[in-house]
Design a protein around this motif. Sequence first.
Motif, PDB file in Angstrom:
ATOM      1  N   LEU A 216      99.784  56.162  79.088  1.00 14.78           N
ATOM      2  CA  LEU A 216     100.537  54.859  79.237  1.00 14.78           C
ATOM      3  C   LEU A 216     101.642  55.162  78.934  1.00 14.78           C
ATOM      4  CD1 LEU A 216      98.405  53.035  76.344  1.00 14.78           C
ATOM      5  CD2 LEU A 216      97.954  52.529  78.897  1.00 14.78           C
ATOM      6  N   TYR A 217     102.733  54.532  79.897  1.00 13.24           N
ATOM      7  CA  TYR A 217     103.884  54.457  80.246  1.00 13.24           C
ATOM      8  C   TYR A 217     104.404  52.680  79.894  1.00 13.24           C
ATOM      9  CZ  TYR A 217     105.079  53.215  84.536  1.00 13.24           C
ATOM     10  OH  TYR A 217     104.522  52.812  86.087  1.00 13.24           O
ATOM     11  N   GLY A 218     105.899  52.575  79.302  1.00  8.19           N
ATOM     12  CA  GLY A 218     106.304  51.003  79.084  1.00  8.19           C
ATOM     13  C   GLY A 218     106.170  51.432  77.798  1.00  8.19           C
ATOM     14  N   PRO A 219     106.795  49.911  76.920  1.00  9.74           N
ATOM     15  CA  PRO A 219     107.306  50.052  76.213  1.00  9.74           C
ATOM     16  C   PRO A 219     106.713  50.216  74.720  1.00  9.74           C
ATOM     17  CG  PRO A 219     107.843  48.238  77.049  1.00  9.74           C
ATOM     18  CD  PRO A 219     107.133  48.855  77.871  1.00  9.74           C
ATOM     19  N   GLY A 220     106.964  50.943  73.382  1.00  8.09           N
ATOM     20  CA  GLY A 220     106.343  51.550  72.336  1.00  8.09           C
ATOM     21  C   GLY A 220     105.469  52.499  72.818  1.00  8.09           C
ATOM     22  N   THR A 221     105.323  52.716  74.126  1.00  5.10           N
ATOM     23  CA  THR A 221     104.235  54.292  74.305  1.00  5.10           C
ATOM     24  C   THR A 221     105.112  55.974  73.779  1.00  5.10           C
ATOM     25  OG1 THR A 221     104.800  54.361  76.436  1.00  5.10           O
ATOM     26  CG2 THR A 221     103.389  52.861  76.177  1.00  5.10           C
TER      27      THR A 221
ATOM     28  N   THR B 173      97.714  45.164  66.660  1.00  4.55           N
ATOM     29  CA  THR B 173      99.154  45.670  65.899  1.00  4.55           C
ATOM     30  C   THR B 173      99.101  46.895  66.825  1.00  4.55           C
ATOM     31  OG1 THR B 173      98.245  47.377  64.191  1.00  4.55           O
ATOM     32  CG2 THR B 173      98.530  44.387  63.912  1.00  4.55           C
ATOM     33  N   GLY B 174      99.122  46.696  68.493  1.00  2.00           N
ATOM     34  CA  GLY B 174      98.831  48.196  68.715  1.00  2.00           C
ATOM     35  C   GLY B 174      99.773  47.878  70.635  1.00  2.00           C
ATOM     36  N   VAL B 175      99.919  48.905  71.082  1.00  2.00           N
ATOM     37  CA  VAL B 175     100.683  48.889  71.964  1.00  2.00           C
ATOM     38  C   VAL B 175      99.882  48.344  72.883  1.00  2.00           C
ATOM     39  CG1 VAL B 175     101.877  50.781  73.771  1.00  2.00           C
ATOM     40  CG2 VAL B 175     101.911  51.420  70.926  1.00  2.00           C
ATOM     41  N   VAL B 176      98.758  48.385  73.021  1.00  2.00           N
ATOM     42  CA  VAL B 176      98.016  47.324  73.773  1.00  2.00           C
ATOM     43  C   VAL B 176      97.717  46.165  73.123  1.00  2.00           C
ATOM     44  CG1 VAL B 176      96.036  47.549  75.560  1.00  2.00           C
ATOM     45  CG2 VAL B 176      97.378  49.633  75.654  1.00  2.00           C
TER      46      VAL B 176
ATOM     47  N   ARG C  34     111.868  55.111  75.895  1.00  3.17           N
ATOM     48  CA  ARG C  34     113.166  56.017  75.406  1.00  3.17           C
ATOM     49  C   ARG C  34     112.773  56.802  74.552  1.00  3.17           C
ATOM     50  NH1 ARG C  34     116.447  56.054  80.522  1.00  3.17           N
ATOM     51  NH2 ARG C  34     118.078  56.189  78.753  1.00  3.17           N
ATOM     52  N   THR C  35     112.503  55.922  73.735  1.00  5.08           N
ATOM     53  CA  THR C  35     111.775  56.379  72.366  1.00  5.08           C
ATOM     54  C   THR C  35     111.317  57.334  71.193  1.00  5.08           C
ATOM     55  OG1 THR C  35     111.459  53.738  71.526  1.00  5.08           O
ATOM     56  CG2 THR C  35     114.455  53.897  71.256  1.00  5.08           C
ATOM     57  N   GLY C  36     109.917  56.715  72.759  1.00  2.00           N
ATOM     58  CA  GLY C  36     109.294  57.656  72.453  1.00  2.00           C
ATOM     59  C   GLY C  36     108.662  58.768  72.084  1.00  2.00           C
ATOM     60  N   GLY C  37     107.845  60.071  71.552  1.00  2.00           N
ATOM     61  CA  GLY C  37     108.022  61.221  71.136  1.00  2.00           C
ATOM     62  C   GLY C  37     108.833  61.489  72.470  1.00  2.00           C
ATOM     63  N   SER C  38     107.456  61.711  73.682  1.00  2.00           N
ATOM     64  CA  SER C  38     107.012  62.770  74.674  1.00  2.00           C
ATOM     65  C   SER C  38     108.865  62.415  75.651  1.00  2.00           C
ATOM     66  CB  SER C  38     106.586  62.042  75.906  1.00  2.00           C
ATOM     67  OG  SER C  38     105.617  62.308  75.622  1.00  2.00           O
ATOM     68  N   ALA C  39     109.452  61.249  75.594  1.00  2.00           N
ATOM     69  CA  ALA C  39     111.232  61.074  75.838  1.00  2.00           C
ATOM     70  C   ALA C  39     111.689  62.075  75.125  1.00  2.00           C
ATOM     71  CB  ALA C  39     111.748  59.447  75.759  1.00  2.00           C
ATOM     72  N   GLN C  40     111.720  61.868  73.725  1.00  2.00           N
ATOM     73  CA  GLN C  40     112.900  62.217  73.273  1.00  2.00           C
ATOM     74  C   GLN C  40     112.415  63.872  72.867  1.00  2.00           C
ATOM     75  OE1 GLN C  40     114.532  61.142  71.002  1.00  2.00           O
ATOM     76  NE2 GLN C  40     114.616  59.827  71.869  1.00  2.00           N
ATOM     77  N   TRP C  41     111.565  64.504  73.549  1.00  2.00           N
ATOM     78  CA  TRP C  41     111.071  66.382  73.495  1.00  2.00           C
ATOM     79  C   TRP C  41     111.913  66.383  74.933  1.00  2.00           C
ATOM     80  CZ3 TRP C  41     105.702  67.739  74.265  1.00  2.00           C
ATOM     81  CH2 TRP C  41     105.412  69.024  74.035  1.00  2.00           C
ATOM     82  N   VAL C  42     111.838  64.908  76.055  1.00  2.00           N
ATOM     83  CA  VAL C  42     112.633  65.583  77.055  1.00  2.00           C
ATOM     84  C   VAL C  42     113.944  65.740  76.680  1.00  2.00           C
ATOM     85  CG1 VAL C  42     113.026  64.708  79.447  1.00  2.00           C
ATOM     86  CG2 VAL C  42     110.293  65.121  78.754  1.00  2.00           C
TER      87      VAL C  42
END
Length: 308
Positions: free
Chosen positions: A175-180, A9-12, A184-192
């Motif tokens: 890892l970058y891309g969908p779900g990571t 069920t994971g990102v990869v 854009r909705t991920g933790g690092s992106a939200q932090w930036v």
Amino acid sequence: MRILVAGATGVVGRPLVGALRSRGHQVSALVREESLARAPEADAIVVADVLDREALSAAVSEAQPEVVVHQLTALRDMFDNPPEAFARTARLRTEGTANLVAAARAAGARRLVAQSIAFAAAPNADLAVDEDAPLYVDAPDPGWSATVRAIAELEDQVLNTSAELSGVVLRYGSLYGPGTAYARTGGSAQWVLSGGFPLPEGGAGITSFLHVEDAVGAAVAAVESEVTGTFHITDDEPAQAAQWLPHFARALDAPAPRVIPATTAPQLLGWFMAHQLTSAVGASNARARTELGWKPQRPSWRNGLGEE
Ligand SMILES: NC(=O)c1ccc[n+]([C@@H]2O[C@H](COP(=O)([O-])OP(=O)(O)OC[C@H]3O[C@@H](n4cnc5c(N)ncnc54)[C@H](OP(=O)(O)O)[C@@H]3O)[C@@H](O)[C@H]2O)c1
């Protein structure tokens, strides 16, 4: 081939199930009971928690896999509760891997492909190290040294199991891309986007990135290959934080990261993030290219980081 994907069920894991099926393999997805609603489309679903040795053994023997793929982490909660996420992931890497190896052997599998990380090397003066570089098992931060020791244990278990079960370790880059975390909705992106992700002065720490699709491609290559050993699965452009972080912010239309004195970074960011941004070393993919026959379809993070 008959393949079992643990962590389906994971990102990869999720896109990997689809990629293997599209190549004609018969794929069983291992899913926890509580996650059944999120199970991917697969030829079979088998149910077990990898920390439940007996249930896991029964599930793996039901699937009768020739190849077992290990994509297990508990890093989804990395931003909500980092110590808990890292501790649970360490347990999956040690006890979970031991259970999976035992179940794979009992079911007669002949190959095990496991996810590891390409950012566990001890810092040195290079831009990017190869797979023989020492791991940072004696990192000064107890949380990170425990993570790296768990990685070392996972790799040892996968590579030195038995003559009948050959092992491959794929050390994925960030890892970058969908779900990571970098989506854009991920933790690092939200932090930036919030303006709260600073750049320690100099930004000399190096990150080797990897698009999720390339992580999937490498796992497919490892499943279908006969090679054994440890491989860095990273893009071709190890990048200093001073390069990638401002680029990431621009791609997100976020404020430019504010620069902070490097000495204050551990207090503001935590030890691991400060290390990653100031002193981490990148990882060369040369061995994967020559021995595994894999190369990234996304050779540079510049084309995609922050865009999905
Ligand atoms: N190299 C890297 O940068 C790297 C590496 C790993 C992860 N990450 C980051 O961490 C996040 C998650 O990525 P990911 O694909 O590794 O993890 P993930 O998406 O959380 O997938 C982990 C898989 O392990 C399964 N799992 C966890 N505990 C289990 C258990 N006890 N028994 C059976 N299955 C279990 C999960 O199942 P459930 O659905 O049941 O929980 C899930 O299928 C992403 O943001 C990613 O960017 C980054």
